[in-house]
Write an enzyme that holds these catalytic residues in place. Structure first.
Site, mmCIF file in Angstrom:
data_model
loop_
_atom_site.group_PDB
_atom_site.id
_atom_site.type_symbol
_atom_site.label_atom_id
_atom_site.label_comp_id
_atom_site.label_asym_id
_atom_site.label_seq_id
_atom_site.Cartn_x
_atom_site.Cartn_y
_atom_site.Cartn_z
ATOM 1 N N ASP A 1 -2.218 -5.375 -0.088
ATOM 2 C CA ASP A 1 -0.849 -5.829 0.125
ATOM 3 C C ASP A 1 -0.486 -6.806 -0.991
ATOM 4 O OD1 ASP A 1 1.458 -6.084 2.222
ATOM 5 O OD2 ASP A 1 0.986 -8.150 1.642
ATOM 6 N N ILE A 2 0.681 -6.617 -1.605
ATOM 7 C CA ILE A 2 1.142 -7.559 -2.637
ATOM 8 C C ILE A 2 1.657 -8.798 -1.926
ATOM 9 C CG2 ILE A 2 2.748 -7.960 -4.545
ATOM 10 C CD1 ILE A 2 2.778 -4.905 -4.990
ATOM 11 N N GLU B 1 5.037 -2.584 -0.017
ATOM 12 C CA GLU B 1 4.146 -3.153 -1.021
ATOM 13 C C GLU B 1 2.683 -2.986 -0.640
ATOM 14 O OE1 GLU B 1 4.836 -6.452 1.932
ATOM 15 O OE2 GLU B 1 6.019 -4.828 1.123
#
Length: 156
Positions: free
Chosen positions: A57-58, A100
């Protein structure tokens, strides 16, 4: 990784075409994972191989979009996808899970190797110099790792 528009669609047994790739990142999407992930995993187990699953996950991605705009967010997604693509092997399965989030299924990978892969990806993203209109963007990722047991009966 996907190259070309034609590879963004597959034909189902019922003759229906479904979209399996993201144009901006040029990697498979969650739909493709849902269609092929179990088979990918079972093939690894059939050959007695362990398989690691990385969920990435960003961090603070919504803040990037809200502060710098969706075009910058799209660029961050594209760069992270390229970093991921260059970090995994061709035999591994890389998908954009949504927003994301990305998933990597890495065959022939025991728990420590899965953790090492996650660290290499995390460090590569953090080391990349994201700059927008003279402003440096600190982009980092969080990664969870799960690895199948020796015979696939459990996850570590």
């Amino acid at each position: 990784m996907i190259s070309g528009l034609r590879k963004n669609f597959i034909k189902t047994p019922l003759g229906k075409y479904i979209f399996i790739g993201y144009y901006g990142t040029h990697i498979y999407n969650r739909r493709f994972l849902q269609l092929t992930g179990a088979d990918f995993y079972q093939k690894a187990l059939a050959f007695g191989q362990q398989c690691s699953c990385l969920l990435l996950d960003i961090d603070r991605f919504k803040n990037i979009n809200d502060t710098y705009g969706h075009n910058v967010g799209d660029t961050v997604l594209q760069v992270v996808a390229k970093i991921l693509g260059s970090s995994v092997r061709q035999a591994d399965l890389l998908v954009r899970y949504g927003g994301e989030e990305f998933v990597v299924l890495a065959t022939c990978t025991h728990a420590r190797q899965g953790e090492e892969l996650a660290q290499r990806i995390r460090q590569a993203v953090a080391a990349y110099s994201f700059v927008h209109e003279g402003h440096s963007l600190a982009v980092t990722v969080s990664i969870g790792v799960a690895t199948s047991g020796a015979h696939g009966s459990e996850l570590q």
